[in-house]
Write an enzyme that holds these catalytic residues in place. Sequence first.
Site, PDB file in Angstrom:
ATOM      1  N   GLU A   1      -4.624   7.887  -2.976  1.00 58.09           N
ATOM      2  CA  GLU A   1      -5.147   6.607  -2.501  1.00 58.09           C
ATOM      3  C   GLU A   1      -5.387   5.654  -3.675  1.00 58.09           C
ATOM      4  OE1 GLU A   1      -4.880   6.643   0.671  1.00 58.09           O
ATOM      5  OE2 GLU A   1      -5.558   4.591   0.962  1.00 58.09           O
TER       6      GLU A   1
ATOM      7  N   HIS B   1       1.769   4.717  -2.765  1.00 55.77           N
ATOM      8  CA  HIS B   1       1.917   6.150  -2.458  1.00 55.77           C
ATOM      9  C   HIS B   1       3.319   6.633  -2.851  1.00 55.77           C
ATOM     10  CE1 HIS B   1      -1.849   6.820  -0.373  1.00 55.77           C
ATOM     11  NE2 HIS B   1      -1.624   5.878   0.529  1.00 55.77           N
TER      12      HIS B   1
ATOM     13  N   HIS C   1       0.838  -1.209   0.000  1.00 56.40           N
ATOM     14  CA  HIS C   1       0.000   0.000   0.000  1.00 56.40           C
ATOM     15  C   HIS C   1       0.876   1.263   0.000  1.00 56.40           C
ATOM     16  CE1 HIS C   1      -3.724   2.262   1.179  1.00 56.40           C
ATOM     17  NE2 HIS C   1      -2.823   3.079   1.704  1.00 56.40           N
ATOM     18  N   GLU C   2       1.793   1.330   0.927  1.00 55.28           N
ATOM     19  CA  GLU C   2       2.632   2.534   1.027  1.00 55.28           C
ATOM     20  C   GLU C   2       3.537   2.663  -0.199  1.00 55.28           C
ATOM     21  OE1 GLU C   2       1.670   4.582   3.133  1.00 55.28           O
ATOM     22  OE2 GLU C   2       0.528   3.211   4.409  1.00 55.28           O
TER      23      GLU C   2
HETATM   24 ZN    ZN Z   1      -3.097   5.184   1.926  1.00 57.95          ZN
END
Ligand code: ZN
Length: 511
Positions: free
Chosen positions: A303, A268, A264-265
């Site tokens: 996101e 980003h 997830h990170e």
């Molecule tokens: Zn996030």
Amino acid sequence: MSGYQDFTAHIATINDILNALSVLTWDARTQMPPGGAATRAQQLATLSQLAQERFASDATARLLDAAEIELGDADPDSYPVRAVRHARTGYDLMRRIPAPLLGEVAAYRAAAQQVWVDARAANDFARFAPSLERMLELQRRLADAIGYEGHPYDALLLRYEPDMTAARLEDLFARLRARLSPLLARTQASHVTVRDDFLRRDYPEDKQRDFALEVAQSFGYDLKRGRLDRSAHPFEISFTRNDVRMTTRYNPNYLPAALFGVFHETGHALYEQGVAPALTRSALTTDFVGQYAVGGTSYGAHESQSRLWENLIGRSRDFWVRHFPRLRQCFRTQLRDVTDELFYRAVNQVRPSLIRVEADEVTYNFHIMLRVELEMALLDGRLAVRDLPQAWNAGMQKYLGLTPPDDSLGVLQDIHWSSGSFGSFSTYTIGNIMSVQLFEAARQQTEGLNAALGRGDYTPLRRWLTEHMYRHGRAFSAREILVRATGRDLDPAAYLDYLDAKFGELYRARR
Ligand code: ZN
């Protein structure tokens, strides 16, 4: 120097201050001993005020005027024109908010968060209620200062997702519910059982880290401009594209937490590392309203990238067919009786749960809808703070068929309201929807993309995303990015098709 050059030099110093602020924030959340908290808060407040004063100054107004005149005939989509326009929009908005009100919100945030931490630990909503009342009052004053036509929520949303409104969100949510509710019901009624006992075995932290970082690098995360640390709550933070850091937390008895947290990170981080070098220290890597140095154009856009890499890639069957053998090399005994297919099914299990951050792809958006509906009702006065826990529990029952046993597992679980981030929850669902629209467009426009993904070659996908999204920084809004890259505005159809196909197949009863 020319007007535009003077403007960029001025903005660069504001960007520097905000990046320095982010370094101190990263340090506070990863390295700082607890004793440093009070003085660090003062340091952060001072830097924040410096950036704020510098930006909302008459000097900025003069520089903006001069730059606008100079760029009068330039291509409206060029970065210089976009940079000036982005700063102008932020400037006009920030000048509408009285400085004392901003200071009051910032100062109250720390106090309210502390009350929330204590109230959650004591499982006592009544203790938090007065702080929430006061925070709501400040948010309403903020909304009034910013101005809005429809709902006060619209003004607060401007801080996170400039193109979105309460009315558009309600429409979006209705379209999601119309297909998500039946899908959830089908998975619940299914006789398919998912085995996941092996996720809770003993998984040494160093091997979790090795595997997760290997995957992050295969996605394209550049460790020469990044690093991975440990923190209580995982996050990504950047100090220009040249230093983009991630954190995670490890649970030695639950493998998915750190793995998917890092995926997830990484999403980003790829966005921030992919910003064009020319935009470094510019208006197009500065969020003037949030007072944050960031390249991603909105919260929802950001996101969309974390979810694309975590869910559309990291929770796909292709991914685990490709990477499971390596995972099993890391954990020979723990995964000795597990196949790639068993693992894929385990990490895609659909199960309504009380906690948002642990929710699966099908139930996740219900957690968001509940929060956004309550936020809107609190803001426009339809819901009183004292009635919030009851409304929360009723909503959980309506959407997920669950009633929290207590408020710490219910209405007190998220930090967002105590920090005054009213409006930000919606961006998680916006990101989910955007992620599939972008992924589908990448597949249609890139020959051989599916085959490359099957081989574990993520370069073509990352290149497409960089070309159509990452490199532009904040030059185009999330809506513009979508329309330019996919030909469509935000539209949940592709996202819902994806969920139906994936979970329909996973939960189809075997005969
Ligand atoms: Zn996030």
